[in-house]
Design a protein around this motif. Structure first.
Motif, PDB file in Angstrom:
ATOM      1  N   LEU A   5       0.829  -1.211   0.000  1.00 42.49           N
ATOM      2  CA  LEU A   5       0.000   0.000   0.000  1.00 42.49           C
ATOM      3  C   LEU A   5       0.861   1.257   0.000  1.00 42.49           C
ATOM      4  O   LEU A   5       0.517   2.260  -0.646  1.00 42.49           O
ATOM      5  CB  LEU A   5      -0.926  -0.015   1.216  1.00 42.49           C
ATOM      6  CG  LEU A   5      -2.064  -1.037   1.195  1.00 42.49           C
ATOM      7  CD1 LEU A   5      -2.741  -1.116   2.558  1.00 42.49           C
ATOM      8  CD2 LEU A   5      -3.083  -0.685   0.120  1.00 42.49           C
ATOM      9  N   PHE A   6       1.960   1.215   0.721  1.00 42.84           N
ATOM     10  CA  PHE A   6       2.856   2.378   0.779  1.00 42.84           C
ATOM     11  C   PHE A   6       3.367   2.742  -0.615  1.00 42.84           C
ATOM     12  O   PHE A   6       3.378   3.920  -1.001  1.00 42.84           O
ATOM     13  CB  PHE A   6       4.025   2.090   1.724  1.00 42.84           C
ATOM     14  CG  PHE A   6       5.028   3.203   1.783  1.00 42.84           C
ATOM     15  CD1 PHE A   6       4.803   4.312   2.582  1.00 42.84           C
ATOM     16  CD2 PHE A   6       6.199   3.145   1.035  1.00 42.84           C
ATOM     17  CE1 PHE A   6       5.728   5.350   2.632  1.00 42.84           C
ATOM     18  CE2 PHE A   6       7.123   4.171   1.083  1.00 42.84           C
ATOM     19  CZ  PHE A   6       6.892   5.278   1.885  1.00 42.84           C
ATOM     20  N   PHE A   7       3.759   1.734  -1.394  1.00 38.68           N
ATOM     21  CA  PHE A   7       4.294   2.008  -2.723  1.00 38.68           C
ATOM     22  C   PHE A   7       3.193   2.321  -3.740  1.00 38.68           C
ATOM     23  O   PHE A   7       3.492   2.808  -4.832  1.00 38.68           O
ATOM     24  CB  PHE A   7       5.133   0.824  -3.203  1.00 38.68           C
ATOM     25  CG  PHE A   7       6.477   0.733  -2.538  1.00 38.68           C
ATOM     26  CD1 PHE A   7       7.477   1.648  -2.834  1.00 38.68           C
ATOM     27  CD2 PHE A   7       6.737  -0.251  -1.592  1.00 38.68           C
ATOM     28  CE1 PHE A   7       8.717   1.580  -2.214  1.00 38.68           C
ATOM     29  CE2 PHE A   7       7.977  -0.326  -0.971  1.00 38.68           C
ATOM     30  CZ  PHE A   7       8.968   0.598  -1.279  1.00 38.68           C
ATOM     31  N   MET A   8       1.933   2.060  -3.383  1.00 37.57           N
ATOM     32  CA  MET A   8       0.816   2.379  -4.275  1.00 37.57           C
ATOM     33  C   MET A   8       0.261   3.775  -4.034  1.00 37.57           C
ATOM     34  O   MET A   8      -0.585   4.246  -4.800  1.00 37.57           O
ATOM     35  CB  MET A   8      -0.316   1.349  -4.085  1.00 37.57           C
ATOM     36  CG  MET A   8       0.023  -0.059  -4.523  1.00 37.57           C
ATOM     37  SD  MET A   8      -1.301  -1.247  -4.120  1.00 37.57           S
ATOM     38  CE  MET A   8      -2.597  -0.710  -5.235  1.00 37.57           C
ATOM     39  N   ARG A   9       0.738   4.446  -3.001  1.00 37.70           N
ATOM     40  CA  ARG A   9       0.120   5.713  -2.590  1.00 37.70           C
ATOM     41  C   ARG A   9       0.161   6.779  -3.668  1.00 37.70           C
ATOM     42  O   ARG A   9      -0.720   7.624  -3.756  1.00 37.70           O
ATOM     43  CB  ARG A   9       0.801   6.250  -1.329  1.00 37.70           C
ATOM     44  CG  ARG A   9       0.473   5.462  -0.077  1.00 37.70           C
ATOM     45  CD  ARG A   9       0.916   6.209   1.153  1.00 37.70           C
ATOM     46  NE  ARG A   9       2.299   6.650   1.058  1.00 37.70           N
ATOM     47  CZ  ARG A   9       2.856   7.553   1.864  1.00 37.70           C
ATOM     48  NH1 ARG A   9       2.130   8.118   2.818  1.00 37.70           N
ATOM     49  NH2 ARG A   9       4.120   7.890   1.723  1.00 37.70           N
TER      50      ARG A   9
END
Length: 279
Positions: A40-44
């Motif tokens: 999720l962090f890298f999809m932000r």
């Protein structure tokens, strides 16, 4: 029967407590939430099309639904492992032992799943912006979707656990599950997929659990990217309810047949095969 339910509750709570004090089980509890949070962090920084909706925001509730659906595989793995090491045979040998055993498994798997979802949800709310978390109706929707999802998936997990002969054969379940995750709108909206894949995805509980979680946690305008531009709560209840009925009808029959076939010689045979593989 009351004693069996009490014994099942006690068994389930003991297993749950052990899973949070055993190093290997504790690792499993934290591993997937951490992996999902990193994802999720890298999809932000990504958005879906021209909607302006962040992919992380869309994926967060879907991942919760995916994890809830995975209760099916957890139930299957536990039952197969207990069948292989003789735990199930010992339960069969005691009065109402199978009932107590199943009650215990349902409690330990369900509460373990709730703990895992909490480990993902709490930091996820801080990491992912745009989620609708200040509305009581959102949490009530989250609760009924999760409850219905567990009723739909846990009996199916028991059926699968009765079918697979060993823990090693559980690997046969991995590829289909990964395929369903890929087409169920977990990490990218299902409306971006070909129509025929959308129909396949909508046949299984995973998509509907993700949709129900999205309806609970996403802002109202996010419905525009869903099939039919609707959260389809009635359809969610219908599909998950159908899977629940199928599982509840099949599970007792399959479990009774499996229990009748269990014997000390079968357990010893499986143990011998396992020792041969290790050797």
């Amino acid at each position: 029967m009351t004693m069996a339910w009490r014994a099942g509750w006690s068994r389930g709570m003991i297993e749950l407590r052990q899973s949070f004090t055993n190093a290997a089980d504790l690792f499993n509890h934290f591993f997937w939430p951490v992996v999902m949070l990193v994802t999720l962090f890298f999809m932000r920084g990504s958005t879906f099309g021209q909607t302006g909706l962040g992919l992380a925001t869309l994926a967060m509730p879907s991942i919760l639904g995916m994890n809830a659906a995975m209760a099916m595989t957890m139930m299957s793995q536990h039952l197969t492992a207990d069948r292989e090491d003789g735990t199930l045979l010992r339960a069969k040998a005691t009065p109402d032992g199978m009932t107590g055993y199943l009650v215990g498994k349902i409690i330990s798997v369900s509460l373990g799943l709730v703990a895992d979802l909490t480990l993902l949800l709490v930091p996820g709310l801080l990491l992912v912006p745009g989620l609708r978390i200040g509305d009581l109706a959102s949490w009530l929707t989250l609760a009924w979707v999760l409850a219905l999802g567990l009723v739909a998936t846990l009996p199916l997990g028991a059926v699968l656990g009765s079918v697979f002969a060993s823990v090693r054969s559980q690997g046969l379940l991995t590829l289909p599950v990964l395929g369903l995750i890929a087409i169920s709108g977990i990490f990218y909206p299902i409306t971006a997929l070909p129509q025929w894949l959308q129909w396949i995805a909508q046949t299984f509980p995973m998509y509907w659990l993700g949709l129900g979680m999205r309806s609970a946690l996403l802002p109202a305008d996010a419905v525009a990217i869903e099939v039919g531009q609707s959260w389809r709560h009635l359809e969610t209840i219908a599909v998950l309810g159908t899977w629940a009925v199928i599982g509840l009808l099949l599970a007792p029959v399959v479990l009774r047949r499996m229990a009748r076939r269990e014997s000390g010689s079968r357990v010893a045979e499986r143990r011998e095969k396992a020792l041969q593989r290790i050797g």
